[in-house]
Scaffold this motif. Structure first.
Motif, short mmCIF file in Angstrom:
data_model
loop_
_atom_site.label_atom_id
_atom_site.label_comp_id
_atom_site.label_asym_id
_atom_site.label_seq_id
_atom_site.Cartn_x
_atom_site.Cartn_y
_atom_site.Cartn_z
N GLU A 40 0.81 -1.13 0.15
CA GLU A 40 0.04 -0.02 -0.19
C GLU A 40 1.10 1.31 0.01
O GLU A 40 1.64 1.49 0.77
N HIS A 41 0.81 2.25 -0.91
CA HIS A 41 1.79 3.12 -1.21
C HIS A 41 1.34 4.40 -1.05
O HIS A 41 -0.15 4.50 -0.87
N ILE A 42 1.91 5.48 -0.64
CA ILE A 42 1.46 6.82 -0.08
C ILE A 42 2.10 7.78 -1.15
O ILE A 42 3.42 7.87 -1.43
N GLU A 43 1.32 8.41 -1.76
CA GLU A 43 1.92 9.39 -2.91
C GLU A 43 2.74 10.63 -2.05
O GLU A 43 2.51 10.92 -0.95
N PRO A 44 3.73 11.26 -2.75
CA PRO A 44 4.59 12.22 -2.28
C PRO A 44 3.87 13.64 -2.02
O PRO A 44 2.59 13.62 -2.84
N ASP A 45 3.88 14.18 -1.08
CA ASP A 45 3.31 15.58 -0.84
C ASP A 45 4.10 16.79 -1.29
O ASP A 45 5.49 17.02 -0.78
N LYS A 46 4.02 17.36 -2.05
CA LYS A 46 4.88 18.55 -3.03
C LYS A 46 5.15 19.71 -2.00
O LYS A 46 6.03 20.46 -2.44
N ASN A 47 4.24 19.72 -1.01
CA ASN A 47 4.33 20.90 -0.08
C ASN A 47 5.73 20.40 1.06
O ASN A 47 6.00 21.46 1.83
N LEU A 48 6.14 19.27 1.03
CA LEU A 48 7.27 18.91 2.00
C LEU A 48 8.54 18.69 1.33
O LEU A 48 8.72 18.74 0.12
N ASP A 49 9.54 18.99 2.18
CA ASP A 49 11.08 19.13 1.82
C ASP A 49 11.24 17.70 1.77
O ASP A 49 10.58 16.69 1.86
N TRP A 50 12.49 17.34 1.09
CA TRP A 50 13.00 16.10 0.57
C TRP A 50 13.05 15.20 1.73
O TRP A 50 12.45 13.83 1.64
N SER A 51 13.32 15.35 2.93
CA SER A 51 13.61 14.45 4.15
C SER A 51 12.12 14.04 4.38
O SER A 51 11.86 13.21 5.07
N ALA A 52 11.40 15.26 4.95
CA ALA A 52 9.99 14.97 5.36
C ALA A 52 9.01 14.13 4.48
O ALA A 52 8.40 13.41 5.09
N ASN A 53 9.31 14.44 3.07
CA ASN A 53 8.61 13.68 2.29
C ASN A 53 9.07 12.06 2.44
O ASN A 53 8.19 11.43 2.15
N LEU A 54 10.35 11.83 2.69
CA LEU A 54 10.70 10.52 2.80
C LEU A 54 9.83 9.75 3.90
O LEU A 54 9.11 8.98 3.90
N ALA A 55 9.93 10.59 5.11
CA ALA A 55 8.95 10.21 6.21
C ALA A 55 7.69 10.03 5.89
O ALA A 55 7.00 8.79 6.36
N HIS A 56 6.99 10.90 5.14
CA HIS A 56 5.78 11.03 4.88
C HIS A 56 5.41 9.66 3.89
O HIS A 56 4.40 8.87 4.10
N MET A 57 6.25 9.19 2.82
CA MET A 57 6.09 8.25 2.04
C MET A 57 6.11 6.97 2.67
O MET A 57 5.74 5.83 2.34
N LEU A 58 7.33 6.86 3.76
CA LEU A 58 7.15 5.64 4.41
C LEU A 58 5.95 5.30 5.36
O LEU A 58 5.80 4.28 5.66
N GLY A 59 5.22 6.48 5.55
CA GLY A 59 4.06 6.10 6.29
C GLY A 59 4.02 6.70 7.66
O GLY A 59 3.16 6.63 8.56
N PHE A 60 4.82 7.72 8.02
CA PHE A 60 4.92 8.32 9.28
C PHE A 60 4.56 9.70 9.27
O PHE A 60 5.39 10.79 8.59
N LYS A 61 3.69 9.99 9.82
CA LYS A 61 2.74 11.45 9.49
C LYS A 61 3.44 12.43 10.44
O LYS A 61 3.25 13.65 10.22
N ASN A 62 3.79 12.07 11.71
CA ASN A 62 3.97 13.08 12.75
C ASN A 62 5.24 13.92 12.51
O ASN A 62 6.08 13.28 11.89
N ASP A 63 5.10 14.87 13.03
CA ASP A 63 6.13 16.12 12.85
C ASP A 63 7.62 15.47 13.69
O ASP A 63 8.59 15.86 12.86
N ASP A 64 7.49 14.74 14.61
CA ASP A 64 8.65 14.22 15.17
C ASP A 64 9.53 13.40 14.21
O ASP A 64 10.67 13.47 14.27
N VAL A 65 8.81 12.50 13.51
CA VAL A 65 9.48 11.73 12.54
C VAL A 65 9.98 12.29 11.62
O VAL A 65 11.36 12.37 11.02
N LYS A 66 9.42 13.61 11.09
CA LYS A 66 9.97 14.35 9.99
C LYS A 66 11.41 15.38 10.43
O LYS A 66 12.23 15.20 9.96
#
Ligand SMILES: CC(C)(COP(=O)(O)OP(=O)(O)OC[C@H]1O[C@@H](n2cnc3c(N)ncnc32)[C@H](O)[C@@H]1OP(=O)(O)O)[C@@H](O)C(=O)NCCC(=O)NCCS
Length: 283
Positions: A40-66
């Motif tokens: 199950e995949h997660i589309e990138p979010d173009k509003n996020l920076d490179w590293s935060a997008n990695l966290a986001h696409m891995l499935g980790f939404k909270n700001d701590d992980v970003k």
């Protein structure tokens, strides 16, 4: 102007490098979600920076992980060109191989336990320590015994030592400061803190370890585990994605400066014979 028919000039190199850096987080996240989250995949979010997008696409939404991922990707980018992954990438591309070929060779080097795989080995080793003691947080005495047992069985203590550094790895310190600031209580993070006090004197006792201090890999896994990225077989992949920033930027410099093909010096059989005779004569 390129001297060969191969697509390998500075412009092409820049383009390949930018493409690779842009796509690697998505490819890594795709593999992660496919392996651990039922494809199950997660589309990138173009509003996020490179590293935060990695966290986001891995499935980790909270700001701590970003926030962690920003630190993680920055400190793993690169710190000097002589390490196995950086040097391999440079070496392969010195033959005018393209950035894809050079980077894939470099990350194969990163996969070795003396290099990038050490971040996985640290968590594997700590898990084994905890399993042997029935879980929970071991005492400092128990950790010391386990370190000695590891060395007595002829194994390395993962996360300690460095080929070039002669003090605590600043990348370790950056992660330690992050943990001190943001993580209140965590057994694995505490074990990592204890190891910094326990391991160096024991390695010094051996009389052969040049640098007994913790390196970047000693700490990274404990932070990822804390924030729920528990699939530690994936940690070296995260290292590889981060490393792309450093080694691929260097490839652009290599082309811009017209760096020549690289090759170590060879010696003749006569030279080897003479060397051995001199060494034997001296001992
Ligand atoms: C990083 C590393 C490969 C550097 O290697 P190096 O430059 O050869 O290191 P040294 O000069 O200190 O090695 C001298 C001796 O100490 C040993 N040594 C070094 N680090 C050690 C460690 N963490 N645990 C046990 N022994 C160690 C070496 O194996 C070598 O032993 P030998 O003479 O019997 O072969 C080495 O310290 C290591 O294997 N560390 C553990 C793996 C790790 O954390 N890698 C990530 C590095 S960022």
């Amino acid at each position: 102007m390129s001297k060969t028919s191969v697509r390998n000039g500075l412009t092409e190199q820049n383009e390949d490098v930018m493409n690779l850096i842009a796509k690697l987080p998505r490819i890594a996240a795709y593999i992660f979600r496919r392996t651990y989250f039922h494809d199950e995949h997660i589309e990138p979010d173009k509003n996020l920076d490179w590293s935060a997008n990695l966290a986001h696409m891995l499935g980790f939404k909270n700001d701590d992980v970003k926030r962690l991922m920003r630190l993680y990707t920055t400190i793993h980018a690169d710190h000097e060109g002589g390490n196995v992954s950086a040097h391999t990438t440079h070496l392969v591309c010195s033959a005018l191989s393209d950035a894809y070929q050079g980077f894939s060779a470099g990350v194969n080097g990163l996969a070795g336990p003396l290099h990038g795989l050490a971040n996985q080995e640290v968590i594997r080793w700590i898990n084994k320590l905890r399993d042997e003691l029935g879980g929970g947080k071991p005492s400092k005495e128990q950790i010391e015994q386990y370190v000695r047992k590891t060395l007595d069985s002829g194994q390395l203590v993962p996360g300690f030592g460095h080929a070039v550094l002669r003090k605590t790895d600043p990348r370790y310190t950056a992660q330690r400061e992050f943990a001190d600031k943001y993580i209140e209580k965590d057994d694995i993070v505490q074990i990592v803190r204890d190891l910094k006090d326990i391991v160096p004197p024991i390695l010094q006792e051996t009389g052969k370890v040049t640098n007994p201090w913790p390196n970047v890999d000693a700490h990274s896994g404990s932070l990822l585990m804390h924030y729920g990225i528990i699939q530690y077989d994936f940690y070296t992949v995260l290292f590889g994605v981060s490393r792309s920033l450093g080694v691929l930027a260097s490839l652009c410099w290599d082309r811009a400066l017209g760096m020549p093909i690289e090759r170590p010096k060879s010696v003749t059989t006569e030279w080897v014979k003479q060397f051995v005779q001199e060494e034997v004569g001296q001992n």
